[in-house]
Scaffold this active site. Structure first.
Site, PDB file in Angstrom:
ATOM      1  N   ILE A  15       0.827  -1.210   0.000  1.00 26.35           N
ATOM      2  CA  ILE A  15       0.000   0.000   0.000  1.00 26.35           C
ATOM      3  C   ILE A  15       0.860   1.259   0.000  1.00 26.35           C
ATOM      4  O   ILE A  15       0.494   2.278  -0.588  1.00 26.35           O
ATOM      5  CB  ILE A  15      -1.021  -0.007   1.172  1.00 26.35           C
ATOM      6  CG1 ILE A  15      -2.136   0.987   0.884  1.00 26.35           C
ATOM      7  CG2 ILE A  15      -0.374   0.283   2.509  1.00 26.35           C
ATOM      8  CD1 ILE A  15      -2.955   0.688  -0.341  1.00 26.35           C
ATOM      9  N   SER A  37      11.841   0.666   7.194  1.00 30.16           N
ATOM     10  CA  SER A  37      11.232  -0.609   6.838  1.00 30.16           C
ATOM     11  C   SER A  37      12.298  -1.686   6.993  1.00 30.16           C
ATOM     12  O   SER A  37      13.463  -1.450   6.674  1.00 30.16           O
ATOM     13  CB  SER A  37      10.728  -0.543   5.384  1.00 30.16           C
ATOM     14  OG  SER A  37       9.724  -1.494   5.149  1.00 30.16           O
ATOM     15  N   LYS A  91      -5.314   2.142   7.785  1.00 33.65           N
ATOM     16  CA  LYS A  91      -6.341   1.333   8.436  1.00 33.65           C
ATOM     17  C   LYS A  91      -5.834  -0.096   8.582  1.00 33.65           C
ATOM     18  O   LYS A  91      -5.028  -0.524   7.748  1.00 33.65           O
ATOM     19  CB  LYS A  91      -7.657   1.365   7.662  1.00 33.65           C
ATOM     20  CG  LYS A  91      -7.615   1.047   6.194  1.00 33.65           C
ATOM     21  CD  LYS A  91      -7.343  -0.261   5.602  1.00 33.65           C
ATOM     22  CE  LYS A  91      -7.863  -1.533   6.182  1.00 33.65           C
ATOM     23  NZ  LYS A  91      -7.525  -2.691   5.262  1.00 33.65           N
ATOM     24  N   ASP A 169      -9.606  -7.664   7.304  1.00 30.98           N
ATOM     25  CA  ASP A 169      -8.679  -6.647   6.769  1.00 30.98           C
ATOM     26  C   ASP A 169      -9.368  -5.880   5.641  1.00 30.98           C
ATOM     27  O   ASP A 169      -9.458  -4.645   5.706  1.00 30.98           O
ATOM     28  CB  ASP A 169      -7.353  -7.276   6.319  1.00 30.98           C
ATOM     29  CG  ASP A 169      -6.442  -6.235   5.701  1.00 30.98           C
ATOM     30  OD1 ASP A 169      -5.858  -5.431   6.453  1.00 30.98           O
ATOM     31  OD2 ASP A 169      -6.351  -6.178   4.460  1.00 30.98           O
TER      32      ASP A 169
HETATM   33  P1  NAP Z   1       2.499  -5.533   2.973  1.00 34.95           P
HETATM   34  O1  NAP Z   1       2.575  -5.491   1.498  1.00 34.95           O
HETATM   35  O2  NAP Z   1       2.753  -6.820   3.680  1.00 34.95           O
HETATM   36  O3  NAP Z   1       3.483  -4.431   3.491  1.00 34.95           O
HETATM   37  C1  NAP Z   1       3.738  -4.171   4.831  1.00 34.95           C
HETATM   38  C2  NAP Z   1       5.197  -3.787   4.979  1.00 34.95           C
HETATM   39  O4  NAP Z   1       5.409  -3.469   6.341  1.00 34.95           O
HETATM   40  C3  NAP Z   1       6.151  -4.923   4.639  1.00 34.95           C
HETATM   41  O5  NAP Z   1       6.613  -4.788   3.326  1.00 34.95           O
HETATM   42  C4  NAP Z   1       7.272  -4.804   5.648  1.00 34.95           C
HETATM   43  O6  NAP Z   1       8.419  -4.196   5.092  1.00 34.95           O
HETATM   44  C5  NAP Z   1       6.749  -3.754   6.629  1.00 34.95           C
HETATM   45  N1  NAP Z   1       6.855  -4.221   8.014  1.00 34.95           N
HETATM   46  C6  NAP Z   1       6.562  -5.428   8.524  1.00 34.95           C
HETATM   47  N2  NAP Z   1       6.801  -5.422   9.849  1.00 34.95           N
HETATM   48  C7  NAP Z   1       7.247  -4.191  10.156  1.00 34.95           C
HETATM   49  C8  NAP Z   1       7.680  -3.567  11.338  1.00 34.95           C
HETATM   50  N3  NAP Z   1       7.717  -4.210  12.518  1.00 34.95           N
HETATM   51  N4  NAP Z   1       8.089  -2.275  11.267  1.00 34.95           N
HETATM   52  C9  NAP Z   1       8.068  -1.605  10.102  1.00 34.95           C
HETATM   53  N5  NAP Z   1       7.685  -2.143   8.941  1.00 34.95           N
HETATM   54  C10 NAP Z   1       7.272  -3.422   8.990  1.00 34.95           C
HETATM   55  O7  NAP Z   1       1.088  -5.024   3.496  1.00 34.95           O
HETATM   56  P2  NAP Z   1       0.170  -3.877   2.877  1.00 34.95           P
HETATM   57  O8  NAP Z   1      -0.822  -4.466   1.947  1.00 34.95           O
HETATM   58  O9  NAP Z   1       1.004  -2.762   2.381  1.00 34.95           O
HETATM   59  O10 NAP Z   1      -0.667  -3.483   4.171  1.00 34.95           O
HETATM   60  C11 NAP Z   1      -0.122  -2.710   5.203  1.00 34.95           C
HETATM   61  C12 NAP Z   1      -1.252  -2.001   5.909  1.00 34.95           C
HETATM   62  O11 NAP Z   1      -1.951  -1.218   4.954  1.00 34.95           O
HETATM   63  C13 NAP Z   1      -2.282  -2.953   6.526  1.00 34.95           C
HETATM   64  O12 NAP Z   1      -2.753  -2.422   7.736  1.00 34.95           O
HETATM   65  C14 NAP Z   1      -3.395  -2.983   5.490  1.00 34.95           C
HETATM   66  O13 NAP Z   1      -4.667  -3.230   6.085  1.00 34.95           O
HETATM   67  C15 NAP Z   1      -3.313  -1.569   4.957  1.00 34.95           C
HETATM   68  N6  NAP Z   1      -3.863  -1.430   3.609  1.00 34.95           N
HETATM   69  C16 NAP Z   1      -3.541  -2.293   2.607  1.00 34.95           C
HETATM   70  C17 NAP Z   1      -4.144  -2.157   1.358  1.00 34.95           C
HETATM   71  C18 NAP Z   1      -3.823  -3.053   0.181  1.00 34.95           C
HETATM   72  O14 NAP Z   1      -4.556  -2.989  -0.825  1.00 34.95           O
HETATM   73  N7  NAP Z   1      -2.764  -3.858   0.211  1.00 34.95           N
HETATM   74  C19 NAP Z   1      -5.058  -1.138   1.135  1.00 34.95           C
HETATM   75  C20 NAP Z   1      -5.298  -0.243   2.154  1.00 34.95           C
HETATM   76  C21 NAP Z   1      -4.707  -0.405   3.379  1.00 34.95           C
HETATM   77  P3  NAP Z   1       9.735  -4.958   4.591  1.00 34.95           P
HETATM   78  O15 NAP Z   1       9.348  -5.422   3.200  1.00 34.95           O
HETATM   79  O16 NAP Z   1      10.741  -3.887   4.588  1.00 34.95           O
HETATM   80  O17 NAP Z   1      10.010  -6.080   5.528  1.00 34.95           O
END
Ligand code: NAP
Length: 309
Positions: A15, A37, A91, A169
């Site tokens: 995101i 990150s 969120k 989620d």
């Molecule tokens: P994601 O692709 O798994 O990305 C999350 C990132 O957070 C990972 O790449 C990781 O980075 C990093 N991370 C993990 N543990 C961490 C920590 N302890 N400290 C700092 N960074 C950390 O997930 P995402 O889809 O982006 O979702 C993240 C949030 O956004 C969630 O709450 C989700 O509900 C929300 N969201 C997602 C979407 C969507 O469509 N995907 C839409 C709206 C909102 P590294 O790669 O550097 O390890």
């Protein structure tokens, strides 16, 4: 404070790359200068592996946006507020209600902005739907939020861990729209949560909700949907019916499609955040998180087939 809000971003995942980076670069008054990150690195800004390291090395930061999974969100936000930074939360705003309430108090004590964002509320058709519903009496509503977890969340193992919300989620996005367009408080009557036998969070859920006036609202969330993906909310009132589809991007009233303008969830959220910081105000609505928490608190849990990506 410099003319532009100097922003740090935590959690450079899907995101952050798909929506936050482009929206920040298009928003006057805010500038990304650092990223924290564990593994990922962004171009053109200073990078750190951990939020504490970023805060120590970047004392001039004004604000931090939290885009990591919900489980580590609280500790990072607490550190940022303690360091005097305004905070923008993706969120869901936290893994628990207590955690978000603690952040509200901490930010208030320091006179800092806390923004708990609900991006789906900024979808093009949500404000027109809210306006149309004003003055009408809700008779019943239904949410159908069915998507393929393998398609939309590949590699995101945290979703099925405890505190990852599972199908809630995406499901919490529907609840964020519902609680925005329906002005009456909404309460949970019953919930059924299907949890894969090898995971900690639900892959599907059914909620029976109602307004305080007693109008029934059914919600069905399913992460196992292949083929057609569905993100719909239908609402029947005493004066016609409304259908929000495509996650809040499209609106039909009594079957007639309405023109709601272009999408723009994240740019609108960043404009709002800049305004909140400039006026030292916060914006935190816990209603969607409360409904999910109540489903976990009072729902019936049913084990189902193991999930393997
Ligand atoms: P994601 O692709 O798994 O990305 C999350 C990132 O957070 C990972 O790449 C990781 O980075 C990093 N991370 C993990 N543990 C961490 C920590 N302890 N400290 C700092 N960074 C950390 O997930 P995402 O889809 O982006 O979702 C993240 C949030 O956004 C969630 O709450 C989700 O509900 C929300 N969201 C997602 C979407 C969507 O469509 N995907 C839409 C709206 C909102 P590294 O790669 O550097 O390890």
């Amino acid at each position: 404070m410099s003319p532009k809000i100097q922003l740090g971003l935590v959690g450079l995942g899907k995101i952050a790359r798909d929506q936050h980076l482009p929206a920040i670069s298009r928003t006057p008054g805010i500038e990304l200068v650092a990223v924290a990150s564990p593994h990922a690195r962004a171009e053109g800004v200073r990078n750190y592996a951990e939020v504490g390291e970023m805060l120590a090395a970047e004392p001039h930061l004004d604000a931090v946006v939290m885009c990591q999974p919900p489980q580590p969100r609280f500790d990072a936000a607490r550190q940022a507020i303690a360091a005097g930074k305004h905070v923008f939360l993706e969120k869901p705003p936290g893994a628990t209600i207590c955690a978000v309430e603690a952040l509200i108090s901490l930010a208030d004590e320091k006179g800092l902005t806390l923004f708990a964002s609900w991006h789906s509320r900024y979808a093009a058709a949500v404000a027109p739907a809210r306006a149309w519903l004003a003055g009408r009496t809700l008779r019943r509503a239904a949410i159908t939020w069915k998507e393929d977890v393998r398609r939309w969340h590949p590699g995101q193992t945290w979703i099925f861990d405890a505190g990852g919300f599972g199908v809630f989620d995406p499901g919490i996005n529907a609840l964020s729209i519902l609680t925005e367009v329906v002005r009456d408080p909404i309460v949970l009557s019953a919930a059924e949560l299907e949890v894969p036998s090898n995971r900690a969070a639900p892959i599907a859920a059914k909620l029976a909700l109602k307004t305080v006036e007693g109008a029934p609202i059914e919600a069905v969330f399913d992460f196992r949907q292949t083929g057609l993906q569905t993100w719909n909310i239908s609402i029947e009132t005493n004066q016609g019916e409304l259908l929000l589809s495509e996650g809040g991007d499209r609106l039909a009233i009594d079957g007639v499609a309405q023109d709601c303008g272009p999408e723009g969830e994240y740019p609108a959220m960043y404009r709002h955040f800049v305004d909140l910081v400039q006026h030292r105000r916060s914006d935190v609505d816990l209603a969607p998180l409360r409904l999910v928490a109540d489903a976990f608190l009072s729902g019936r849990f049913r084990p189902t087939d193991p999930f393997e990506e």
